[in-house]
Design an enzyme around this catalytic site. Structure first.
Site, mmCIF file in Angstrom:
data_model
loop_
_atom_site.group_PDB
_atom_site.id
_atom_site.type_symbol
_atom_site.label_atom_id
_atom_site.label_comp_id
_atom_site.label_asym_id
_atom_site.label_seq_id
_atom_site.Cartn_x
_atom_site.Cartn_y
_atom_site.Cartn_z
ATOM 1 N N ARG A 66 0.588 -1.603 0.153
ATOM 2 C CA ARG A 66 0.046 0.169 -0.175
ATOM 3 C C ARG A 66 0.789 1.233 0.147
ATOM 4 N NH1 ARG A 66 -2.651 -3.539 3.191
ATOM 5 N NH2 ARG A 66 -1.315 -2.955 4.731
ATOM 6 N N GLU A 103 3.555 -6.403 13.135
ATOM 7 C CA GLU A 103 2.041 -6.510 14.517
ATOM 8 C C GLU A 103 1.735 -7.327 14.216
ATOM 9 O OE1 GLU A 103 -0.476 -3.421 13.715
ATOM 10 O OE2 GLU A 103 -1.691 -3.923 14.658
HETATM 11 P P1 AMP Z 1 4.867 -1.881 11.269
HETATM 12 O O1 AMP Z 1 5.691 -2.652 11.200
HETATM 13 O O2 AMP Z 1 4.110 -2.389 12.494
HETATM 14 O O3 AMP Z 1 4.487 -0.273 12.011
HETATM 15 O O4 AMP Z 1 3.136 -2.032 10.422
HETATM 16 C C1 AMP Z 1 3.407 -0.885 9.583
HETATM 17 C C2 AMP Z 1 2.753 -1.617 7.915
HETATM 18 O O5 AMP Z 1 2.246 -2.839 8.347
HETATM 19 C C3 AMP Z 1 2.213 -1.249 7.335
HETATM 20 O O6 AMP Z 1 3.001 -1.556 5.997
HETATM 21 C C4 AMP Z 1 0.352 -1.407 7.018
HETATM 22 O O7 AMP Z 1 0.607 -1.716 5.596
HETATM 23 C C5 AMP Z 1 0.500 -2.947 8.170
HETATM 24 N N1 AMP Z 1 -0.330 -2.320 8.951
HETATM 25 C C6 AMP Z 1 -0.179 -3.052 10.399
HETATM 26 N N2 AMP Z 1 -1.374 -2.499 10.879
HETATM 27 C C7 AMP Z 1 -1.793 -2.254 10.306
HETATM 28 C C8 AMP Z 1 -3.282 -1.533 10.673
HETATM 29 N N3 AMP Z 1 -3.678 -1.667 12.226
HETATM 30 N N4 AMP Z 1 -4.251 -1.448 9.533
HETATM 31 C C9 AMP Z 1 -3.677 -1.097 8.665
HETATM 32 N N5 AMP Z 1 -2.895 -1.685 8.426
HETATM 33 C C10 AMP Z 1 -1.863 -2.104 8.642
#
Ligand code: AMP
Length: 178
Positions: A66, A103
């Site tokens: 995205r 996550e």
């Molecule tokens: P992080 O590495 O935990 O900061 O996760 C970021 C990536 O995971 C981004 O590229 C987001 O597209 C996706 N992502 C993580 N958590 C969510 C969420 N709650 N809603 C949408 N996309 C998420």
């Protein structure tokens, strides 16, 4: 008549919450309603580009998948190059890689070794900052490439996950904070 430009509150209202996707306990922030409305999409790109009109950005680096949507449009608006950071195994030429915990799950990201000239002024763009693991890995890759990271920009930040704390040393900006 509706204003040509959408406000940040309109953008915020357009983001759709999907509970338990892709796993139980995750509240997924669905940005597709922003994309499917031309006025909202354009305004989201306005918000991402406005602070960088005079930043002399050489390349906007987007994170699979995205992040590509927002990074590519931002690159075109800023007259900068677009560089993809992809999931491992997708890029055809020689790559450098970094691994991180997400996550939900874990991942390895990769970038072409010749995608950036040394000292390039780079804007890193992703759709959403959650725990910061993805962005931290992207920043490690960019530092290994000797990039000059001007800022990391996100359409959405989940502030309660404190992703920013993992990105200390890099300027961070988010359009929408939940
Ligand atoms: P992080 O590495 O935990 O900061 O996760 C970021 C990536 O995971 C981004 O590229 C987001 O597209 C996706 N992502 C993580 N958590 C969510 C969420 N709650 N809603 C949408 N996309 C998420």
């Amino acid at each position: 008549m509706m204003n040509k430009h959408a406000t940040v509150s309109e953008l915020t209202a357009a983001i759709r919450d999907i509970p338990d996707f892709p796993k139980p306990g995750i509240l997924f922030k669905d940005i597709t309603p922003v994309l499917s409305d031309a006025r909202l999409f354009s305004s989201a790109i306005d918000q991402l580009t406005a602070p960088h009109k005079n930043s002399h950005i050489d390349a906007v680096v987007g994170i699979d998948a995205r992040g590509f949507i927002f990074a590519a449009a931002t690159a075109v608006r800023l007259g900068a190059a677009f560089v993809p950071i992809r999931k491992k195994g997708k890029l055809p030429y020689k790559t450098i890689e970094e691994s991180y915990d997400l996550e939900y799950g874990s991942n390895t990201i990769a970038m072409h070794i010749d995608a950036l000239k040394p000292e390039s002024r780079v804007l890193l763009v992703d759709d959403l900052l959650a725990t910061g693991g993805t962005a931290a890995a992207a920043i490690r890759l960019l530092k290994r490439m000797n990039a000059n990271i001007i800022e990391a920009s996100f359409l959405v930040e989940l502030g309660f996950l404190k992703g920013r704390e993992r990105l200390v040393g890099t300027p961070i900006r988010s359009v929408i904070v939940f």
